[in-house]
Scaffold this motif. Structure first.
Motif, mmCIF file in Angstrom:
data_model
loop_
_atom_site.group_PDB
_atom_site.id
_atom_site.type_symbol
_atom_site.label_atom_id
_atom_site.label_comp_id
_atom_site.label_asym_id
_atom_site.label_seq_id
_atom_site.Cartn_x
_atom_site.Cartn_y
_atom_site.Cartn_z
ATOM 1 N N ILE A 277 -4.581 14.051 9.294
ATOM 2 C CA ILE A 277 -3.559 15.105 9.251
ATOM 3 C C ILE A 277 -4.106 16.215 8.361
ATOM 4 O O ILE A 277 -4.541 15.958 7.233
ATOM 5 C CB ILE A 277 -2.227 14.579 8.706
ATOM 6 N N VAL A 278 -4.117 17.414 8.873
ATOM 7 C CA VAL A 278 -4.662 18.561 8.134
ATOM 8 C C VAL A 278 -3.529 19.511 7.768
ATOM 9 O O VAL A 278 -2.763 19.946 8.634
ATOM 10 C CB VAL A 278 -5.724 19.304 8.972
ATOM 11 N N ILE A 279 -3.411 19.796 6.481
ATOM 12 C CA ILE A 279 -2.415 20.748 5.976
ATOM 13 C C ILE A 279 -3.180 21.805 5.189
ATOM 14 O O ILE A 279 -3.600 21.583 4.051
ATOM 15 C CB ILE A 279 -1.360 20.064 5.083
ATOM 16 N N GLY A 280 -3.394 22.957 5.797
ATOM 17 C CA GLY A 280 -4.191 23.995 5.164
ATOM 18 C C GLY A 280 -5.632 23.533 5.028
ATOM 19 O O GLY A 280 -6.286 23.187 6.005
ATOM 20 N N SER A 281 -6.128 23.526 3.808
ATOM 21 C CA SER A 281 -7.490 23.064 3.542
ATOM 22 C C SER A 281 -7.541 21.598 3.126
ATOM 23 O O SER A 281 -8.610 21.087 2.780
ATOM 24 C CB SER A 281 -8.126 23.925 2.437
ATOM 25 N N ILE A 282 -6.379 20.920 3.153
ATOM 26 C CA ILE A 282 -6.290 19.517 2.734
ATOM 27 C C ILE A 282 -6.162 18.637 3.967
ATOM 28 O O ILE A 282 -5.341 18.897 4.846
ATOM 29 C CB ILE A 282 -5.090 19.297 1.793
ATOM 30 N N SER A 283 -6.975 17.588 4.041
ATOM 31 C CA SER A 283 -6.891 16.622 5.129
ATOM 32 C C SER A 283 -6.834 15.216 4.549
ATOM 33 O O SER A 283 -7.450 14.934 3.514
ATOM 34 C CB SER A 283 -8.090 16.763 6.077
ATOM 35 N N PHE A 284 -6.101 14.334 5.204
ATOM 36 C CA PHE A 284 -5.991 12.958 4.725
ATOM 37 C C PHE A 284 -5.706 12.035 5.898
ATOM 38 O O PHE A 284 -5.265 12.465 6.966
ATOM 39 C CB PHE A 284 -4.892 12.830 3.666
ATOM 40 N N GLN A 285 -5.966 10.743 5.679
ATOM 41 C CA GLN A 285 -5.721 9.719 6.688
ATOM 42 C C GLN A 285 -4.450 8.945 6.332
ATOM 43 O O GLN A 285 -4.410 8.295 5.278
ATOM 44 C CB GLN A 285 -6.900 8.749 6.767
ATOM 45 N N PRO A 286 -3.442 8.967 7.177
ATOM 46 C CA PRO A 286 -2.227 8.189 6.904
ATOM 47 C C PRO A 286 -2.492 6.696 6.763
ATOM 48 O O PRO A 286 -1.749 6.006 6.064
ATOM 49 C CB PRO A 286 -1.349 8.488 8.129
ATOM 50 N N SER A 287 -3.544 6.189 7.413
ATOM 51 C CA SER A 287 -3.830 4.755 7.330
ATOM 52 C C SER A 287 -4.166 4.337 5.900
ATOM 53 O O SER A 287 -3.860 3.197 5.500
ATOM 54 C CB SER A 287 -4.985 4.394 8.265
ATOM 55 N N GLU A 288 -4.784 5.225 5.112
ATOM 56 C CA GLU A 288 -5.103 4.892 3.726
ATOM 57 C C GLU A 288 -3.824 4.758 2.900
ATOM 58 O O GLU A 288 -3.702 3.870 2.053
ATOM 59 C CB GLU A 288 -6.014 5.959 3.122
ATOM 60 N N ILE A 289 -2.880 5.645 3.134
ATOM 61 C CA ILE A 289 -1.584 5.545 2.447
ATOM 62 C C ILE A 289 -0.846 4.289 2.896
ATOM 63 O O ILE A 289 -0.213 3.593 2.096
ATOM 64 C CB ILE A 289 -0.743 6.805 2.720
ATOM 65 N N ALA A 290 -0.950 3.974 4.196
ATOM 66 C CA ALA A 290 -0.265 2.799 4.735
ATOM 67 C C ALA A 290 -0.818 1.508 4.128
ATOM 68 O O ALA A 290 -0.062 0.552 3.906
ATOM 69 C CB ALA A 290 -0.405 2.777 6.256
ATOM 70 N N LYS A 291 -2.129 1.465 3.856
ATOM 71 C CA LYS A 291 -2.708 0.267 3.238
ATOM 72 C C LYS A 291 -2.076 0.010 1.876
ATOM 73 O O LYS A 291 -1.646 -1.112 1.576
ATOM 74 C CB LYS A 291 -4.223 0.434 3.098
ATOM 75 N N ALA A 292 -2.023 1.037 1.043
ATOM 76 C CA ALA A 292 -1.425 0.875 -0.290
ATOM 77 C C ALA A 292 0.047 0.499 -0.179
ATOM 78 O O ALA A 292 0.536 -0.369 -0.917
ATOM 79 C CB ALA A 292 -1.600 2.160 -1.090
ATOM 80 N N ALA A 293 0.760 1.142 0.740
ATOM 81 C CA ALA A 293 2.196 0.888 0.886
ATOM 82 C C ALA A 293 2.469 -0.548 1.305
ATOM 83 O O ALA A 293 3.355 -1.218 0.754
ATOM 84 C CB ALA A 293 2.783 1.859 1.912
ATOM 85 N N LEU A 294 1.714 -1.046 2.286
ATOM 86 C CA LEU A 294 1.961 -2.411 2.770
ATOM 87 C C LEU A 294 1.589 -3.454 1.723
ATOM 88 O O LEU A 294 2.303 -4.453 1.554
ATOM 89 C CB LEU A 294 1.178 -2.647 4.062
ATOM 90 N N LEU A 295 0.486 -3.242 1.006
ATOM 91 C CA LEU A 295 0.090 -4.206 -0.027
ATOM 92 C C LEU A 295 1.110 -4.238 -1.160
ATOM 93 O O LEU A 295 1.437 -5.316 -1.683
ATOM 94 C CB LEU A 295 -1.292 -3.849 -0.563
ATOM 95 N N MET A 296 1.622 -3.081 -1.550
ATOM 96 C CA MET A 296 2.645 -3.044 -2.613
ATOM 97 C C MET A 296 3.940 -3.674 -2.130
ATOM 98 O O MET A 296 4.623 -4.377 -2.891
ATOM 99 C CB MET A 296 2.877 -1.606 -3.064
ATOM 100 N N THR A 297 4.288 -3.460 -0.871
ATOM 101 C CA THR A 297 5.487 -4.080 -0.305
ATOM 102 C C THR A 297 5.343 -5.592 -0.275
ATOM 103 O O THR A 297 6.285 -6.329 -0.614
ATOM 104 C CB THR A 297 5.742 -3.546 1.115
ATOM 105 N N THR A 298 4.177 -6.074 0.138
ATOM 106 C CA THR A 298 3.935 -7.518 0.182
ATOM 107 C C THR A 298 4.067 -8.140 -1.201
ATOM 108 O O THR A 298 4.710 -9.192 -1.368
ATOM 109 C CB THR A 298 2.529 -7.798 0.752
ATOM 110 N N ALA A 299 3.478 -7.503 -2.203
ATOM 111 C CA ALA A 299 3.564 -8.023 -3.572
ATOM 112 C C ALA A 299 5.010 -8.051 -4.055
ATOM 113 O O ALA A 299 5.448 -9.022 -4.687
ATOM 114 C CB ALA A 299 2.709 -7.168 -4.501
ATOM 115 N N MET A 300 5.766 -7.004 -3.760
ATOM 116 C CA MET A 300 7.154 -6.939 -4.203
ATOM 117 C C MET A 300 8.004 -8.014 -3.539
ATOM 118 O O MET A 300 8.795 -8.700 -4.204
ATOM 119 C CB MET A 300 7.735 -5.557 -3.889
ATOM 120 N N VAL A 301 7.857 -8.204 -2.229
ATOM 121 C CA VAL A 301 8.656 -9.197 -1.511
ATOM 122 C C VAL A 301 8.313 -10.603 -1.996
ATOM 123 O O VAL A 301 9.212 -11.431 -2.209
ATOM 124 C CB VAL A 301 8.421 -9.071 0.012
#
Length: 444
Positions: free
Chosen positions: A112-136
């Motif tokens: 996803i590109v916003i102006g001059s910034i680009s990022f991969q949602p999958s990288e954010i999803a990895k952190a989110a799912l691992l933190m969710t797993t630990a919390m549950v």
């Protein structure tokens, strides 16, 4: 706000486990040297001699700032992150994978590109799912003391009446997140799912439930393989959810030496011409780089294959490390990741609660698994996956998310050290006798 930031950075700047800090700085130094060396193609195409290194240094500096900030955050705040990160990650994955949003690179919509910034949602999803797993896992577990052979022992298990809860929540979240990632990045989805399964095993999720779930996943994978080898490829590429199957199929066939659909076109080519065509050149030049190395390598900046190898600065940087630093340098890099995992395991043993222990174990296993997958691809043990070498490969999103992982690990280590220092002393028992001591809420 200023007072809050000042409080975060008050006192010693580098808090937490010193071993993790040392590994982090070693990886950053290797990254700057090897990315500068491996970016000759980018330098030639862009015309800016220092451009790739300046960009990498900027991301590493930004990542360092993230670590300084995150490792001062109290651990209990991390439990709030999944409530924001997981829904945001799922929405971003829907936008890229299902609706085809973002930038298309190599027939995939990972960015996803916003102006001059680009990022991969999958990288954010990895952190989110691992933190969710630990919390549950933390919220659905309890521990009780039992007397086993005259000694106290703490038994970890599911809270009464919640035997299925952790498996249902984590399994549902993993299927949604990994399924969306798999549409454009199957290797990342498989790695993430594997780490979640390991966390559930460590987290004492009932084994019978896990084996049933894994059997279902195995059947689904077998069905996908059947579809990939029976449905014509020109039909699969037109289906958004199946087009990556064609890529995975070709990579596996190439790895195991099977002829593909272009065999007739290669009939009049020499073996060298076939190996160096567009479909085989990446792995071929990587193998040449590894084969041309020796014990100490050619020396930093003296790689030959970097001029021919595509993505030498990212996906195949380990091949350049082997060529330039030799077997010694390659083993040293692998050693750093292994020591990082060992340090994370020791920190987890000292954690006073389940959440922090599972959280850093998930992050540590994810980083090290990704590192060894990247190494396996470079030396020909695994098919091409597109995974970067954490903190070493060129890449903004990966560096920043990995820096977040390191910051969380350092925060937890700082928290564990503080709890150990504040724990009451064990009263000495005379006549040489000993007694086991368990702190309140300690991990077994």
């Amino acid at each position: 706000m200023g007072a809050f930031v000042g409080k975060l950075f008050k006192g010693n700047l580098f808090k937490g486990d010193k071993g993790v800090w040392m590994i982090y700085f070693f990886l950053c130094m290797i990254s700057l040297v090897e990315v500068y060396s491996a970016s000759s193609r980018l330098t030639f195409d862009g015309g800016h001699h220092w451009g790739p290194m300046v960009s990498q240094a900027g991301f590493l500096l930004f990542g360092f700032i993230i670590i300084l900030f995150v490792h001062r955050i109290p651990c209990k705040w991390f439990m709030l992150f999944p409530f924001v990160l997981l829904p945001a990650a799922i929405l971003l994955l829907f936008y890229t994978a299902v609706f085809g949003g973002g930038s298309e690179i190599n027939d995939t919509h990972r960015w996803i590109v916003i102006g001059s910034i680009s990022f991969q949602p999958s990288e954010i999803a990895k952190a989110a799912l691992l933190m969710t797993t630990a919390m549950v896992l933390a919220k659905t577990q309890t521990e009780k003391e039992e007397i086993v052979r005259g000694k106290k022992r703490k038994i970890v298990g599911a809270i009464k009446g919640k035997r299925y809860l952790a498996f249902a929540i984590i399994g549902g979240a993993a299927i949604i997140v990994c399924g969306l990632i798999m549409m454009d990045n199957m290797s990342t989805a498989m790695m993430l799912f594997f780490v979640v399964v390991i966390m559930m095993f460590i987290g004492h999720v009932p084994r019978d439930l896990m084996f049933k779930g894994l059997f279902g996943i195995f059947c689904a994978g077998a069905l996908l393989a059947l579809v990939a080898y029976t449905v014509p490829e020109d039909v699969l590429v037109e289906v958004p959810m199946c087009k990556r199957l064609v890529t995975v199929k070709h990579r596996l066939e190439r790895m195991f030496g099977k002829e593909d659909a272009t065999a007739k076109q290669n009939e009049y080519k020499t073996e060298t011409q076939i190996l160096l065509d567009d479909k085989h050149s990446q792995t071929t030049y990587a193998f040449i780089a590894v084969a041309n190395s020796n014990v100490i390598g050619r020396g930093p900046g003296n790689s030959i294959q970097r001029d021919f190898l595509q993505h030498a600065e990212s996906d195949f940087i380990y091949a350049i490390i082997v060529e330039e630093l030799g077997i010694v340098g390659a083993l040293f890099v692998a050693f750093l990741y292994l020591v990082l995992l060992i340090r994370v395991g020791r920190i987890a043993q000292r954690c006073p609660n389940f959440f922090t222990a599972y959280l850093i174990l998930g992050f540590g296993i994810m980083m090290v698994l990704q590192a060894f997958v990247n190494m396996g691809v470079a030396v020909g043990l695994l098919p091409v996956t597109g995974q970067t070498l954490p903190l070493i490969s060129k890449g903004g999103t990966s560096i920043l998310i990995t820096s977040f992982y390191i910051g969380v690990i350092l925060s937890v280590s700082r928290y564990a050290e503080k709890k150990e220092q504040n724990a009451p002393l064990v009263e000495a028992i005379p006549n040489g006798e000993t007694s086991e001591y368990y702190t309140d809420g300690a991990m077994s």
